[in-house]
Design an enzyme around this catalytic site. Structure first.
Site, PDB file in Angstrom:
ATOM      1  N   GLY A 136       1.427   5.450   4.427  1.00 31.30           N
ATOM      2  CA  GLY A 136       2.318   6.333   4.790  1.00 31.30           C
ATOM      3  C   GLY A 136       1.195   7.712   5.204  1.00 31.30           C
ATOM      4  N   ARG A 148     -14.326  10.587  13.456  1.00 34.30           N
ATOM      5  CA  ARG A 148     -14.468  12.172  14.035  1.00 34.30           C
ATOM      6  C   ARG A 148     -13.309  12.799  13.565  1.00 34.30           C
ATOM      7  NH1 ARG A 148     -15.541   9.018  18.755  1.00 34.30           N
ATOM      8  NH2 ARG A 148     -17.934   9.378  19.418  1.00 34.30           N
ATOM      9  N   HIS A 188      -0.389  -5.978  -1.904  1.00 33.44           N
ATOM     10  CA  HIS A 188       0.237  -6.170  -0.591  1.00 33.44           C
ATOM     11  C   HIS A 188       0.188  -4.719   0.013  1.00 33.44           C
ATOM     12  CE1 HIS A 188       2.128 -10.092  -1.725  1.00 33.44           C
ATOM     13  NE2 HIS A 188       2.693  -9.456  -2.843  1.00 33.44           N
ATOM     14  N   ASP A 243       5.897   2.566  -7.116  1.00 34.00           N
ATOM     15  CA  ASP A 243       6.727   2.829  -6.085  1.00 34.00           C
ATOM     16  C   ASP A 243       7.953   1.816  -6.036  1.00 34.00           C
ATOM     17  OD1 ASP A 243       7.906   4.155  -3.780  1.00 34.00           O
ATOM     18  OD2 ASP A 243       6.271   3.280  -2.551  1.00 34.00           O
TER      19      ASP A 243
END
Length: 382
Positions: free
Chosen positions: A218, A225, A248, A272
């Site tokens: 996310g 650059r 995963h 999570d």
């Protein structure tokens, strides 16, 4: 009442003690002793090792319950069931949603905090809603907006001051002022679900942000650059990276690179986890989104993106050792003390230390979980 725990190894914050006895008096850790006092009561875990109870600072749900269900009984059930994963302290975590729903979630957690019989609620983590759409993940973009101090104050009031951490995207308007105000209030600000440039991320850190939401996932990646968010995670010192080590979300190689860049003392293992954690494969909800759980992952039915995880923290700890990227000592610390430090709760949990509540886990030589203790009492056994 005092008893002495006998074990092969004890994981202390900065060292590992071999053999000996750990004193536990009235539910609190005492001293470590090499020899046993006379007529002592012994809890014999010869052949096993003792680690602090694990601390999950980013977890949405478990055992069929989700924080966003706003169900007091569900939060309490989640707390009880988490003991089977080695977690003894956690931050119930919200998702991007309407202001009203987030107020309701805050009230729900505040209502049950202090009455839980399982893993201890040490605060609330607001994951959102101040994100940006490009890296929305399994969060609803229709609720995403710029941060508001007034709105946050309303949620914190509803939560009885329990909100310990909030995540936002650094490129949102008004971030520096918001971050500065919250960190002065003792709230940890995390950065994620963001397309921010390196400079935007750096400005948020200079304002006081100190945690990266599930590093790599996310967020804008590293480019030679434009180092982006991942470049900021690697390069900005005195910040903590959450990391999902289920194999995963992030490849073991990328996990290893992160640990080498930040060192193990700045990586916090998190899950999570969503409601399907600890449940059979099948169809579930993550907030407002239908999710399919199979092959060890939870994915949005629409589009197939990863939607949280079904990881148990005890397995994340085992994985990093099995992958050869952390020693058992480092792995234990990344799943207990470092997450606690990252949100400022290391004064009450996350380590074996004299005077602290005796929340600990018993592991075998392969780091499998044998038992979980809260306040010196066995509350789960495998």
């Amino acid at each position: 009442m005092t008893q002495y725990i006998k074990a092969d190894k004890f994981y202390y914050p900065q060292e590992t003690k071999s053999g000996g006895y750990l004193e536990v008096t009235d539910g609190h850790f005492g001293k470590w002793l090499s020899d046993l006092p006379e007529r002592a009561e012994v809890l014999d875990y010869t052949g096993y090792q003792i680690a602090p109870g694990l601390v999950d600072t980013h977890i949405h749900g478990f055992a069929g319950h989700d924080v966003m269900d706003c169900d007091p009984a569900g939060i309490l059930a989640m707390s009880r069931e988490l003991l089977s994963t080695g977690v003894t302290s956690f931050l119930p975590t919200t998702l991007t949603s309407s202001a009203e729903r987030l107020t309701e979630a805050s009230k729900t957690v505040a209502k049950v905090a202090g009455t839980e019989e399982g893993a201890k609620i040490q605060g609330i983590y607001f994951e959102g809603p101040y994100f940006t759409e490009k890296y929305k993940g399994a969060q609803n973009p229709s609720y995403m907006k710029n941060p508001s101090l007034e709105e946050f104050a309303n949620w914190q009031h509803a939560a009885n001051g329990l909100i310990k951490k909030i995540a936002l995207a650094p490129e949102r308007e008004g971030v520096a002022d918001f971050v500065s105000h919250l960190t002065k209030q003792g709230v940890t600000v995390a950065l994620g679900h963001s397309n921010a440039t390196y400079e935007e991320a750096k400005r948020a850190v200079q304002a006081g942000a100190s945690v990266w939401v599930h590093a790599y996932n996310g967020m804008r990646g590293l480019n030679h650059r434009e180092p982006g968010m991942v470049g900021a995670v690697y390069n900005l010192p005195n910040t903590y990276a959450e990391l999902i080590c289920d194999g995963h979300h992030v490849s073991p190689v990328a996990c290893d690179i992160l640990m080498k860049q930040k060192n193990h003392n700045h990586v916090a293992l998190i899950t999570d986890c969503m409601a399907a954690g600890g449940q059979p494969d099948g169809d579930y909800m993550l907030g407002e989104f239908p999710v399919t759980v199979e092959n060890g992952t939870a994915r949005l039915k629409d589009g197939g993106n990863l939607a949280g995880s079904i990881l148990k923290l005890k397995d994340g700890l085992k994985n990093v050792v099995a992958w050869g990227i952390a020693s058992p000592e480092e792995a234990v610390r990344m799943a207990s003390l470092i997450p606690a430090i990252s949100v400022g709760i290391d004064n009450i949990c996350g380590q074996i230390k004299e005077g602290y509540a005796a929340d600990f886990i018993v592991l075998d030589k392969d780091l499998n979980l044998l038992a979980t203790y809260l306040n010196g009492e066995k509350v789960w056994e495998g």
